[in-house]
Design an enzyme around this catalytic site. Structure first.
Site, PDB file in Angstrom:
ATOM      1  N   GLU A 220      44.330 -15.918 -29.522  1.00 37.37           N
ATOM      2  CA  GLU A 220      43.560 -14.940 -29.466  1.00 37.37           C
ATOM      3  C   GLU A 220      43.402 -14.226 -28.037  1.00 37.37           C
ATOM      4  O   GLU A 220      43.354 -12.849 -27.902  1.00 37.37           O
ATOM      5  CB  GLU A 220      42.287 -15.124 -30.116  1.00 37.37           C
ATOM      6  CG  GLU A 220      42.321 -15.775 -31.443  1.00 37.37           C
ATOM      7  CD  GLU A 220      42.999 -14.783 -32.488  1.00 37.37           C
ATOM      8  OE1 GLU A 220      43.458 -13.713 -32.304  1.00 37.37           O
ATOM      9  OE2 GLU A 220      43.667 -15.459 -33.431  1.00 37.37           O
TER      10      GLU A 220
ATOM     11  N   HIS B 137      46.408 -12.070 -27.310  1.00 34.89           N
ATOM     12  CA  HIS B 137      46.185 -10.669 -27.977  1.00 34.89           C
ATOM     13  C   HIS B 137      45.211  -9.529 -27.260  1.00 34.89           C
ATOM     14  O   HIS B 137      45.569  -8.572 -26.980  1.00 34.89           O
ATOM     15  CB  HIS B 137      45.360 -10.839 -29.519  1.00 34.89           C
ATOM     16  CG  HIS B 137      46.430 -11.166 -30.491  1.00 34.89           C
ATOM     17  ND1 HIS B 137      47.628 -10.582 -30.835  1.00 34.89           N
ATOM     18  CD2 HIS B 137      46.346 -12.209 -31.625  1.00 34.89           C
ATOM     19  CE1 HIS B 137      48.201 -11.098 -31.836  1.00 34.89           C
ATOM     20  NE2 HIS B 137      47.455 -12.085 -32.287  1.00 34.89           N
TER      21      HIS B 137
END
Ligand SMILES: [Zn+2]
Length: 710
Positions: free
Chosen positions: A507, A510
């Site tokens: 994550e 991202h």
């Protein structure tokens, strides 16, 4: 534990584009609070550091008036573009359209982010009220003939406009968005398209509802304690809780939810119960009852065929692949086939090894699909003896977080400084300002690590606000990183499992993508099959010894994780890869086959799937990860797109090799990855960008190697 296997599904919040929504629905009720605009923190420039959202002031009553105001302003902007008396130009039409709707984007960016992390019945009501407002507004844009005429006028002159690649990409995608929504159709065709969309959206809802209902109603009840033999305590108490929730106190219930049936199949020696429970899962939507999904699926596919034929495509797959990196269904199928053969060979070897184990125990039966998890677990334990609990002390959350920051500093010189003065929506949320080595502000990162009742499960990354340039100045993004990681308890800090460590690096990748994005325009067209490249890329560093030394330190002694333990993890990472890859790929083939049909009306759903699997040579010990009657992905954004996860994995494995060819923290490679991929994804053709970074198209070999298939 299989570190290489975890193909993480559904973890990124992509920007919502308002093309391709369905027919307008009448708005029935609107709560309007008598708030003056200047009292609404969503309608004024926040008086906060970096003008971050004023979470300390935003209340539930502020959203709807702000959305309505956003729509009103956006409508006025659209009318002004559409009715501009001057001839259409790239600036006064394409750029103007891109820059329109900022308030609406900001407000919905905040609302939909919070809906996932601090939801409530009121928030959900509000979401239901907003949906038709937004979808009508969206239709008003995509079916605005005057507006489209101007977009088309610019598009038709594109060759003579001297646009740079980013401008050309914006123009082509803007035009394509209209065309793909039906802008070139005549009135009769448009009317039919709207009817199809309406019927399709209702059927897709029905498909999901049936799966949900079948998932909730498919379970086994155990009332004899002996039948719990072999199960870990946590699994048993969870099953007792589930039983209690179903008014079956004193018994144990195992359901068709993966978190329930997988541990049971993994640990229970009771073969008949394993079979019964696995059937609860794989028979969903296939019981010829009122929740059966076979006919629903068929109707959906027939509607899709009509929709995309109307829009000028041979099959639905051709439509879905057009904006993707893979570009054609044939390219996807060829890619899948190259993975399939070695994966299947490996899976057959794994099955043979399990059969040997069964025969050695005088089991007297042939391995079946419901036996796989149990014997895999036995083999895993015998071969690797790896205990999740032994790893956790080396992965204290704060150390892992510092590890991610250190990695970003080593690769790109970034500095993360915690800001306690930036308002948050929950006291658990931590905020950092992210700066370049030279001090320039890159963006703001909100980190929300722990579960709470009002938060959805899983992990994901999104933005409250994306980035673009306004009056020549970069508007900085507000990125989010969300997880549901193990919480600290009295006396013990948050100690992560290896899977959680990988998830947080994922994550973080991202989030870095959001933070690094350097785009003149607000629109971002990153194709679905490229968006997991930045995230999966970061996972590659997690277990590198040089990296571990920097962060994987015992929370009590400060000792770095022993390399013998790391070696065990690495070896176990290749375990069961044949199975994992095969069950995943089987569903990819299924998805592509359904969307490649030209006449779904004449197909028998069961026979179609069976024949496809037989042609592929799938062994009966393995089922596709998703069978047709419960394959929800292919009705919710992953149509002809389930392959995207492994396509992205090909990219990240190949991209990481660039570091292996140089060094783990090579600044030049990192700078190139940032410049061509992290900063630009979604603003130019993804394959072109990739080639600029790597000097060539991605190779499949690094992926095969990582999965032990080479
Ligand atoms: Zn992801």
């Amino acid at each position: 534990m299989n570190l290489a296997t975890a193909i993480k599904e559904d973890c990124i919040l992509t920007k919502k584009t308002f093309f391709n929504t369905f027919a307008p629905v009448l708005l029935l009720a609107v709560i309007c609070l008598p708030l003056a605009a200047e009292d609404n923190p969503l309608l004024v420039t926040p008086n906060t550091p970096f003008q971050t959202p004023a979470f300390d002031r935003i209340q539930i009553g502020h959203y709807l008036p702000a959305v309505q105001e956003g729509i009103t302003r956006n409508q006025a902007e659209i009318e002004a573009i559409a009715n501009n008396p001057k001839a259409a130009t790239f600036e006064n039409t394409i750029v103007a359209l891109d820059m329109s709707g900022q308030l609406l984007g900001d407000v919905t960016g905040i609302f939909y982010s919070l809906l996932s992390v601090v939801t409530s019945p009121q928030m959900q009501d509000l979401a239901n009220q907003m949906a038709p407002l937004l979808s009508t507004h969206n239709d008003n844009i995509s079916f605005n003939d005057k507006l489209f005429a101007r977009v088309k006028a610019v598009y038709d002159r594109r060759a003579s406009l001297k646009l740079d690649p980013v401008q050309r990409y914006l123009l082509e995608n803007t035009y394509r968005g209209f065309v793909r929504s039906g802008a070139l159709l005549d009135e009769k065709q448009k009317a039919r398209l709207r009817d199809i969309n309406k019927e399709h959206s209702l059927l897709a809802l029905k498909f999901d509802d049936n799966v949900l209902s079948e998932t909730n109603s498919s379970y086994i009840v155990i009332d004899n304690k002996d039948d719990l033999a072999g199960l870990p305590d946590g699994v048993i108490s969870e099953a007792a809780e589930t039983a209690k929730a179903r008014n079956l106190e004193g018994k144990w219930v195992f359901t068709a939810q993966k978190t329930s049936w997988i541990p049971f199949l993994q640990y229970s020696p009771k073969r008949n119960l394993r079979e019964a429970l696995f059937a609860c899962f794989f028979m969903r939507g296939d019981r010829d009852n009122d929740k059966d999904n076979k006919a629903v699926l068929q109707k959906l596919l027939v509607l899709r065929e009509e929709r995309y034929r109307l829009l000028g495509y041979k099959t639905p797959a051709d439509y879905y692949l057009e904006p993707r990196m893979a570009k054609t269904p044939a390219a996807v199928t060829e890619f899948l086939k190259r993975l399939w053969t070695p994966s299947l060979e490996r899976a057959k070897g794994e099955a043979a090894e399990m059969q040997k184990l069964i025969d050695g125990e005088n089991g007297g039966f042939k391995l079946a699909s419901w036996d796989w998890w149990y014997y895999a677990e036995k083999l895993r334990k015998a071969k690797y003896d790896l205990d999740d609990a032994a790893l956790r002390p080396y992965f204290k959350l704060e150390n892992v977080q510092q590890g991610m920051f250190t990695l970003a500093e080593k690769l790109w010189g970034l500095k993360f400084v915690e800001r306690k003065d930036i308002p948050v929506y929950d006291p658990d949320v931590r905020v950092a300002e992210v700066r370049e080595g030279n001090g320039t502000l890159l963006g703001i990162l909100y980190m929300d690590f722990f579960p709470r009742d009002t938060k959805q499960g899983g992990a994901w990354s999104g933005t409250f606000r994306g980035t673009f340039y306004k009056d020549g100045k970069r508007v900085v993004p507000f990125a989010t990183l969300n997880g549901n990681f193990t919480k600290p308890t009295a006396g013990t800090p948050s100690l992560l499992s290896l899977d959680e460590v990988l998830t947080s690096f994922h994550e973080f990748g991202h989030a870095l993508n959001w933070l690094f994005t350097d785009s003149r325009y607000r629109s971002n067209f990153a194709p679905t099959d490229s968006v997991e490249l930045p995230s999966q890329m970061m996972e590659h560093w997690v277990l590198e010894p040089e990296m571990l030394k920097l962060y994987a330190k015992h929370y009590q002694t400060g000792e770095v994780i022993p390399m013998a333990l790391v070696e065990k993890i690495r070896k176990s990472g290749l375990f069961n890869q044949g199975f994992e890859t095969v069950e995943f790929l089987a569903s990819c083939f299924l998805d592509m086959a359904w969307h490649g049909l030209e006449n779904a009306a004449n197909v028998n759903v069961t026979r179609f799937e069976d024949k496809l699997m037989a042609d592929l040579g799938l062994i009966p010990e393995i089922l596709p990860r998703w069978k047709s009657p419960y394959f929800t992905h292919i009705h919710s954004g992953y149509q002809a797109g389930y392959y995207s996860y492994i396509w992205s994995e090909q990219l990240d494995c190949d991209a990481f090799e660039a570091f292996q060819e140089t060094s783990l923290f090579d600044k030049k490679t990192a700078a190139s990855f940032r410049k061509h991929i992290l900063a630009k994804l979604g603003t130019e053709d993804a394959m072109t960008l990739y080639k600029r970074f790597r000097g060539r198209e991605p190779k499949i070999e690094p992926l095969l190697k990582k999965r032990g298939l080479l």
